[in-house]
Design an enzyme around this catalytic site. Structure first.
Site, short mmCIF file in Angstrom:
data_model
loop_
_atom_site.label_atom_id
_atom_site.label_comp_id
_atom_site.label_asym_id
_atom_site.label_seq_id
_atom_site.Cartn_x
_atom_site.Cartn_y
_atom_site.Cartn_z
N ASP A 71 11.09 38.66 23.24
CA ASP A 71 10.61 37.46 23.45
C ASP A 71 9.37 37.18 22.45
O ASP A 71 8.69 36.18 22.51
CB ASP A 71 10.18 37.35 25.05
CG ASP A 71 9.64 35.97 25.28
OD1 ASP A 71 10.31 35.02 25.17
OD2 ASP A 71 8.31 36.07 25.84
N HIS A 116 8.87 33.23 22.93
CA HIS A 116 7.72 33.63 23.61
C HIS A 116 7.65 32.69 25.01
O HIS A 116 6.57 32.30 25.19
CB HIS A 116 6.40 33.55 22.96
CG HIS A 116 5.37 34.28 23.16
ND1 HIS A 116 4.46 34.84 22.53
CD2 HIS A 116 5.15 34.73 24.60
CE1 HIS A 116 3.58 35.36 23.08
NE2 HIS A 116 3.80 35.62 24.53
N VAL A 117 8.81 32.81 25.75
CA VAL A 117 8.98 32.00 26.92
C VAL A 117 8.99 32.86 28.31
O VAL A 117 8.94 32.35 29.34
CB VAL A 117 10.09 31.02 26.74
CG1 VAL A 117 10.21 30.16 25.79
CG2 VAL A 117 11.41 31.83 26.64
N GLU A 150 4.83 35.50 14.25
CA GLU A 150 5.35 34.62 15.03
C GLU A 150 4.59 33.46 14.91
O GLU A 150 3.39 33.25 14.80
CB GLU A 150 4.84 35.25 16.74
CG GLU A 150 5.46 34.35 17.87
CD GLU A 150 5.25 34.97 18.92
OE1 GLU A 150 4.53 34.41 20.07
OE2 GLU A 150 5.38 36.08 19.43
N ALA A 170 5.87 42.40 25.21
CA ALA A 170 4.49 42.69 24.90
C ALA A 170 3.83 41.82 24.07
O ALA A 170 3.58 40.64 24.43
CB ALA A 170 4.24 44.06 24.62
N ARG A 171 3.60 42.01 22.68
CA ARG A 171 3.41 41.47 21.62
C ARG A 171 4.07 41.95 20.36
O ARG A 171 4.36 43.00 20.42
CB ARG A 171 1.84 41.72 21.37
CG ARG A 171 1.01 40.84 22.32
CD ARG A 171 1.19 39.25 22.21
NE ARG A 171 0.18 38.68 23.13
CZ ARG A 171 0.43 38.22 24.43
NH1 ARG A 171 1.44 38.62 25.00
NH2 ARG A 171 -0.44 37.67 25.15
#
Length: 310
Positions: free
Chosen positions: A249, A273-274, A254, A225-226
């Site tokens: 991820d 974050h891929v 970040e 998600a985030r």
């Protein structure tokens, strides 16, 4: 009509749009703005904006100048950087569905990697050590999907052959899907908890110490998600205790600073974050952007319109 897009690839996709209207071909000026350097012209004249995956600097200030904007089409499902600042008269649309395949594949792969201890075996391989031992397995697990939408559906389809029990949670209950009020009671029975919620005032920090404490010993938290959905300090504490494991991820902060303890926390598997960064996502992004611009130009109803909560 002036359009700003995130890449030359998207500009090329729109380059032949006048051919779609042979009787009255529109004049389209398409410029690339990826957030690096100065904007390619006057923001006041932009009618359609497709911002890049990584948000550009000073979104509030830029959107404040976009007085002629009528369509803001993101290339992400999340729209939190833009939602509070959309100019009057402009419609905000997200990229729901574009990243479903890549993100769902990452979720299943990451969960298996943690359960089967692939990162540890990879580290052992680098040391040339043969570290035989039994591991966990996805088979027979209960997978709790928190934020069950189109990506959640894609995850469930990919889990179909693994003989798991999928439990679904969304903000509002519907047939086959629990409402968010049921989440606390579902956490203790889940072997894998998948986070897919959008960032809202109600979801920031929702995975806090109390949430994590309700998870069963040995469970895996999968966050696609985030990062801000999770209380990072609380997660690090659980990981360092050895009680939980995590596939992440996204992180908060970040990018994750090199000296952050999350990097070395036992049981943590981190990717930068891929999840949605795949050829499938690129193909679907091109198709969505082209289709949306055509819908806008013909007056058709736009897809993925964001109204109120999302």
């Amino acid at each position: 009509m002036k359009i700003w897009v995130a890449s030359q690839d998207l500009a090329d996709v729109l380059s032949d749009l006048p051919k779609e209207f042979p009787d009255d071909p529109p004049e389209i000026e398409c410029a690339v703005y990826d957030g690096k350097g100065s904007p390619p012209g006057s923001p006041e004249e932009v009618e359609i904006w497709v911002p890049p995956l990584v948000p550009v600097p000073d979104i509030p200030g830029l959107l404040g100048r976009m007085t002629g904007l009528r369509l803001l089409q993101t290339v992400t499902a999340g729209v939190e950087p833009y939602l509070p600042h959309v100019p009057a008269g402009a419609m905000l649309c997200n990229a729901r569905g574009v990243h479903d395949a890549g993100t769902a594949e990452w979720i299943v792969g990451a969960a298996i990697a943690v359960l089967r201890e692939f990162p540890g075996f990879a580290a052992a391989q680098a040391r040339r050590e043969w570290t035989y031992h039994h591991t966990g397995v996805l088979d027979g697990s209960t997978v709790l999907i928190v934020g069950y939408g189109s990506i959640g559906e894609a995850v469930e389809r990919r889990l179909a052959g693994f003989e798991v029990d999928v439990v679904r949670v969304a903000r509002t209950a519907r047939e086959g899907v629990h409402g968010e009020h049921a989440l606390a009671g579902l956490l203790p029975s889940a072997d894998v908890v998948v986070l897919l919620v959008p960032v809202t005032t109600g979801t920031v920090g929702m995975v806090d110490a109390r949430f994590l404490a309700r998870m069963k010993d040995g469970a895996v938290l999968v966050n696609a998600a985030r990062g801000t959905v999770v209380d990072t300090d609380a997660l690090v504490a659980e990981l360092e205790s050895g009680r939980l494991r995590a596939a992440l991820d996204v992180t908060s902060p970040e990018p994750l600073p090199a000296d952050h303890p999350l990097w070395t926390a036992p049981g943590a598997f981190i990717t930068p974050h891929v999840a949605g960064s795949s050829p499938a996502s690129l193909r679907r992004t091109r198709a969505l952007v082209r289709a949306q611009v055509i819908r806008y130009m013909t007056g058709e109803r736009l897809a993925n319109m964001i109204t109120g909560h999302y």
